[in-house]
Design a protein around this motif. Structure first.
Motif, PDB file in Angstrom:
ATOM      1  N   ALA A   1      36.879  37.157  37.678  1.00 50.12           N
ATOM      2  CA  ALA A   1      37.532  36.959  37.608  1.00 50.12           C
ATOM      3  C   ALA A   1      38.689  36.943  38.014  1.00 50.12           C
ATOM      4  CB  ALA A   1      38.284  37.059  35.748  1.00 50.12           C
ATOM      5  N   PRO A   2      39.459  36.097  38.203  1.00 51.05           N
ATOM      6  CA  PRO A   2      39.499  34.055  38.006  1.00 51.05           C
ATOM      7  C   PRO A   2      38.961  33.587  39.570  1.00 51.05           C
ATOM      8  CG  PRO A   2      41.878  34.538  39.237  1.00 51.05           C
ATOM      9  CD  PRO A   2      41.254  35.692  38.757  1.00 51.05           C
ATOM     10  N   TRP A   3      37.387  33.236  38.974  1.00 48.64           N
ATOM     11  CA  TRP A   3      36.191  33.224  39.977  1.00 48.64           C
ATOM     12  C   TRP A   3      37.020  31.869  40.914  1.00 48.64           C
ATOM     13  CZ3 TRP A   3      34.071  27.817  40.119  1.00 48.64           C
ATOM     14  CH2 TRP A   3      34.226  27.556  38.815  1.00 48.64           C
ATOM     15  N   TRP A   4      38.386  31.068  40.326  1.00 51.52           N
ATOM     16  CA  TRP A   4      38.316  29.246  40.874  1.00 51.52           C
ATOM     17  C   TRP A   4      39.144  29.740  41.482  1.00 51.52           C
ATOM     18  CZ3 TRP A   4      38.812  31.395  35.748  1.00 51.52           C
ATOM     19  CH2 TRP A   4      39.968  31.429  34.989  1.00 51.52           C
ATOM     20  N   LYS A   5      39.626  30.786  41.694  1.00 53.95           N
ATOM     21  CA  LYS A   5      40.506  31.344  42.475  1.00 53.95           C
ATOM     22  C   LYS A   5      39.737  31.973  43.855  1.00 53.95           C
ATOM     23  CE  LYS A   5      45.308  30.973  40.461  1.00 53.95           C
ATOM     24  NZ  LYS A   5      46.514  32.193  40.007  1.00 53.95           N
ATOM     25  N   THR A   6      38.168  31.283  44.100  1.00 52.19           N
ATOM     26  CA  THR A   6      37.589  32.594  45.165  1.00 52.19           C
ATOM     27  C   THR A   6      37.526  33.081  46.030  1.00 52.19           C
ATOM     28  OG1 THR A   6      35.610  30.645  43.901  1.00 52.19           O
ATOM     29  CG2 THR A   6      35.051  32.281  45.659  1.00 52.19           C
ATOM     30  N   ASP A   7      37.365  34.711  46.424  1.00 49.23           N
ATOM     31  CA  ASP A   7      37.856  34.613  47.793  1.00 49.23           C
ATOM     32  C   ASP A   7      37.112  36.202  48.259  1.00 49.23           C
ATOM     33  OD1 ASP A   7      38.741  36.998  45.984  1.00 49.23           O
ATOM     34  OD2 ASP A   7      40.984  36.815  46.808  1.00 49.23           O
ATOM     35  N   TYR A   8      36.419  36.428  46.986  1.00 45.50           N
ATOM     36  CA  TYR A   8      35.565  37.419  46.661  1.00 45.50           C
ATOM     37  C   TYR A   8      33.634  37.200  45.564  1.00 45.50           C
ATOM     38  CZ  TYR A   8      33.352  41.590  45.780  1.00 45.50           C
ATOM     39  OH  TYR A   8      32.844  43.228  44.951  1.00 45.50           O
ATOM     40  N   PHE A   9      33.034  37.473  46.264  1.00 40.15           N
ATOM     41  CA  PHE A   9      31.919  37.269  45.432  1.00 40.15           C
ATOM     42  C   PHE A   9      31.122  38.573  45.947  1.00 40.15           C
ATOM     43  CE2 PHE A   9      31.008  34.018  48.857  1.00 40.15           C
ATOM     44  CZ  PHE A   9      29.520  34.849  48.978  1.00 40.15           C
ATOM     45  N   GLU A  10      29.862  38.811  45.003  1.00 41.79           N
ATOM     46  CA  GLU A  10      28.786  39.958  45.152  1.00 41.79           C
ATOM     47  C   GLU A  10      27.406  39.235  45.307  1.00 41.79           C
ATOM     48  OE1 GLU A  10      29.168  43.675  42.818  1.00 41.79           O
ATOM     49  OE2 GLU A  10      31.133  43.345  43.690  1.00 41.79           O
ATOM     50  N   ILE A  11      26.508  39.311  45.874  1.00 39.31           N
ATOM     51  CA  ILE A  11      25.142  39.041  45.432  1.00 39.31           C
ATOM     52  C   ILE A  11      24.594  40.209  45.556  1.00 39.31           C
ATOM     53  CG2 ILE A  11      23.191  38.046  46.702  1.00 39.31           C
ATOM     54  CD1 ILE A  11      25.092  37.115  48.998  1.00 39.31           C
ATOM     55  N   ARG A  12      23.762  40.569  44.012  1.00 44.52           N
ATOM     56  CA  ARG A  12      22.949  41.578  43.813  1.00 44.52           C
ATOM     57  C   ARG A  12      21.690  41.607  43.478  1.00 44.52           C
ATOM     58  NH1 ARG A  12      27.486  42.729  39.069  1.00 44.52           N
ATOM     59  NH2 ARG A  12      29.680  43.780  40.157  1.00 44.52           N
ATOM     60  N   TYR A  13      21.355  42.200  43.654  1.00 41.65           N
ATOM     61  CA  TYR A  13      19.818  42.542  43.733  1.00 41.65           C
ATOM     62  C   TYR A  13      18.871  44.231  42.617  1.00 41.65           C
ATOM     63  CZ  TYR A  13      19.591  40.058  47.459  1.00 41.65           C
ATOM     64  OH  TYR A  13      19.891  38.727  48.891  1.00 41.65           O
ATOM     65  N   GLU A  14      18.144  43.945  42.348  1.00 47.39           N
ATOM     66  CA  GLU A  14      16.909  44.633  40.889  1.00 47.39           C
ATOM     67  C   GLU A  14      17.688  46.460  42.168  1.00 47.39           C
ATOM     68  OE1 GLU A  14      15.593  46.099  37.724  1.00 47.39           O
ATOM     69  OE2 GLU A  14      15.581  44.338  38.434  1.00 47.39           O
ATOM     70  N   ASN A  15      17.441  46.398  43.543  1.00 44.46           N
ATOM     71  CA  ASN A  15      17.452  47.122  44.019  1.00 44.46           C
ATOM     72  C   ASN A  15      19.573  47.283  44.655  1.00 44.46           C
ATOM     73  OD1 ASN A  15      18.380  49.636  45.995  1.00 44.46           O
ATOM     74  ND2 ASN A  15      16.330  49.127  47.515  1.00 44.46           N
ATOM     75  N   PRO A  16      19.984  47.712  43.989  1.00 46.77           N
ATOM     76  CA  PRO A  16      21.585  47.739  44.205  1.00 46.77           C
ATOM     77  C   PRO A  16      21.811  48.390  46.338  1.00 46.77           C
ATOM     78  CG  PRO A  16      20.922  48.995  42.212  1.00 46.77           C
ATOM     79  CD  PRO A  16      19.985  48.995  42.898  1.00 46.77           C
ATOM     80  N   ALA A  17      20.930  49.046  46.132  1.00 47.29           N
ATOM     81  CA  ALA A  17      21.295  49.712  47.995  1.00 47.29           C
ATOM     82  C   ALA A  17      20.840  48.111  48.485  1.00 47.29           C
ATOM     83  CB  ALA A  17      20.030  50.140  48.465  1.00 47.29           C
ATOM     84  N   GLU A  18      20.533  47.235  47.904  1.00 42.18           N
ATOM     85  CA  GLU A  18      20.740  45.600  48.794  1.00 42.18           C
ATOM     86  C   GLU A  18      21.554  44.263  48.027  1.00 42.18           C
ATOM     87  OE1 GLU A  18      16.820  44.117  47.251  1.00 42.18           O
ATOM     88  OE2 GLU A  18      15.803  45.651  48.990  1.00 42.18           O
ATOM     89  N   ASN A  19      22.857  44.734  48.062  1.00 38.91           N
ATOM     90  CA  ASN A  19      24.047  44.498  47.380  1.00 38.91           C
ATOM     91  C   ASN A  19      24.367  43.895  48.298  1.00 38.91           C
ATOM     92  OD1 ASN A  19      22.769  44.604  44.843  1.00 38.91           O
ATOM     93  ND2 ASN A  19      24.229  45.742  43.537  1.00 38.91           N
ATOM     94  N   LYS A  20      25.279  43.023  48.208  1.00 35.45           N
ATOM     95  CA  LYS A  20      26.036  42.613  49.570  1.00 35.45           C
ATOM     96  C   LYS A  20      27.872  42.016  48.835  1.00 35.45           C
ATOM     97  CE  LYS A  20      26.704  39.515  53.388  1.00 35.45           C
ATOM     98  NZ  LYS A  20      25.824  38.721  54.628  1.00 35.45           N
ATOM     99  N   ARG A  21      28.828  42.767  49.486  1.00 39.12           N
ATOM    100  CA  ARG A  21      30.312  42.241  48.928  1.00 39.12           C
ATOM    101  C   ARG A  21      30.458  41.070  49.908  1.00 39.12           C
ATOM    102  NH1 ARG A  21      29.617  47.442  47.822  1.00 39.12           N
ATOM    103  NH2 ARG A  21      30.071  47.988  45.591  1.00 39.12           N
ATOM    104  N   CYS A  22      31.020  40.010  50.191  1.00 39.03           N
ATOM    105  CA  CYS A  22      31.341  39.529  50.483  1.00 39.03           C
ATOM    106  C   CYS A  22      33.058  39.209  50.389  1.00 39.03           C
ATOM    107  CB  CYS A  22      30.704  37.832  50.517  1.00 39.03           C
ATOM    108  SG  CYS A  22      28.676  38.209  50.743  1.00 39.03           S
ATOM    109  N   PHE A  23      33.925  38.575  50.969  1.00 39.24           N
ATOM    110  CA  PHE A  23      35.777  38.599  51.156  1.00 39.24           C
ATOM    111  C   PHE A  23      36.046  37.963  52.353  1.00 39.24           C
ATOM    112  CE2 PHE A  23      39.726  39.150  52.024  1.00 39.24           C
ATOM    113  CZ  PHE A  23      40.229  39.008  50.456  1.00 39.24           C
TER     114      PHE A  23
END
Length: 447
Positions: free
Chosen positions: A373-395
């Protein structure tokens, strides 16, 4: 062999650019030219660039001066490039004197005098500006007026407002203010509409019939038929009609869509979007409520945007559940919509009388995307997987809540004579169709 590197946006390539490239070429035997990417330009505040990256690259290539062209995409890339390409000399215009002295640790730095009296910024500024008029909710239009100041090629010259004495300060500075919408249209090339949604159809149609381009806050109309009519009319008259949904123009949101569509989280199973804000309705009568944006109009188009853009508009079933504040059942304080697709589901929650976590979650068979939140002002999101080591943060940087970006897209569309919108027409029609069903009570249950 002496390698030379230089960088620039090279927008509206002109004699000054060519002279700079010629002098850079003369410093060595091999010239590498870095052309800045659109997203990197945005992060540096250069949102008024007229030409897309491919056109700017081709313009540089056409000079015949560059031995190699690369794309500059991120902060700090110059050091990487100097090392990677074995560069001996970094050169740039003299208006950057001292800015790149940190590169002296890696190569020679040369600042070249620029050609006097010519620049891309000057060329953009000197071209005829689009005169923009505005009508509707004054406080919000104050934001639009402020953001328009960052956009070359456009100038807010008129405003249609009922009460001139209560205008916020930015709007009071507009040269022409009237309470007559027709007179406003007489004096502008284009109009930004943020009036009550029930007025959108008539105001958009009148503007188009009088040869004006239109940027209208979503929903553009409250029925699918009216929406189709308006877009058809704009096409017939060779005019631009765009919906103003600022989230669609945020760089992070655009990248999110691309990543999901290319299968980063597998096959889509669900999209869940929540948008809420609290509004004090104590002492507000039913007649006053009818003149305000309800929850579904205020937040519905934003919440529907990722659902329709990712899952499409061909859903099989829907259920709308609302809580109303009036007997006419037109002002909802909270609404939840559930959609059933052939192989996925979606839900949206919107409210101006209920508060919830305003997040966006996109679920797939391999992972999920989480936008806080607030997602409608999107400047950051995360791609999450079963294995947290593979997660990716995007800004990605977002300036002006995305308003200035949609204004830039509107100006570019007018200049090129074709829509440069990030909101597909079927999505606009689906949003209008959902509004139509809501007001007609179709598939609506009350709580």
């Amino acid at each position: 062999m002496t390698k030379v590197i230089t960088y620039g946006t090279f927008d509206l390539l002109h004699y000054g650019h060519i002279r700079l490239l010629e002098r850079a070429k003369a410093l060595g035997d091999y010239l590498i030219v870095g052309v800045t990417a659109d997203d990197y330009d945005k992060s540096r505040g250069k949102i008024n660039v007229k030409q897309p990256l491919i056109e700017r690259v081709e313009a540089v290539r056409g000079t015949g001066l560059a031995d190699e062209i690369i794309i500059e995409e991120y902060e700090g890339q110059k050091i990487d490039d100097v090392r990677r390409y074995g560069v001996d000399i970094f050169t740039v215009g003299s208006d950057w004197v001292g800015k790149f002295d940190y590169l002296k640790e890696y190569c020679q730095v040369v600042y070249l005098d620029r050609t006097e009296g010519i620049s891309s910024s000057k060329l953009r500024t000197e071209s005829r500006k689009i005169a923009l008029g505005m009508t509707g909710d004054a406080p919000f239009l104050g934001k639009v007026k402020k953001e328009a100041e960052f956009v070359n090629g456009m100038e807010v010259t008129g405003l249609c407002a009922e009460n001139r004495d209560r205008l916020p300060e930015p709007l009071g500075e507009i040269p022409y203010i009237t309470s007559d919408y027709g007179r406003l249209l007489d004096r502008v090339d284009a109009v930004y509409i943020h009036s009550h949604p029930s007025d959108h159809y008539e105001q958009v149609k009148e503007a188009l019939c009088r040869g004006k381009h239109v940027l209208c806050e979503s929903p553009a109309a409250l029925s699918r038929k009216q929406c189709v009519e308006l877009f058809s009319l704009a096409k017939e008259k060779g005019l631009i009609l765009m919906e103003a949904l600022k989230t669609a123009y945020a760089t992070a949101y655009s990248r999110l869509l691309l990543l999901v569509k290319t299968g980063k989280i597998g096959r889509l199973a669900a999209v869940d979007a929540t948008c809420t804000s609290l509004e004090d309705l104590s002492g507000v009568g039913e007649e006053q409520l009818s003149s305000r944006w309800n929850s579904f109009c205020e937040w519905g188009p934003t919440a529907m945007l990722p659902i329709f853009q990712l899952l499409g508009t061909d859903y099989r079933e829907k259920r709308i559940v609302s809580r109303f504040a009036d007997r006419k059942k037109t002002y909802d304080t909270f609404t939840k919509v559930d959609l059933l697709y052939r192989d996925a589901v979606a839900s949206l929650k919107v409210g101006k009388g209920v508060k919830s976590e305003g997040e966006l979650v996109i679920s797939g068979t391999r992972g999920y995307v989480y936008v806080p939140a607030p997602w409608w002002k999107t400047d950051y999101f995360e791609i999450r997987y079963e294995n947290p080591a593979e997660n990716k943060r995007c800004f990605y940087q977002l300036d002006g809540e995305g308003i200035r970006y949609e204004l830039v897209a509107f100006v570019r569309s007018i200049e090129r004579g074709r829509p440069n919108t990030y909101i597909e027409r079927p999505v606009s029609e689906a949003i209008a169709g959902m509004m139509e069903d809501f007001y007609a009570g179709k598939d609506v249950r009350e709580i």
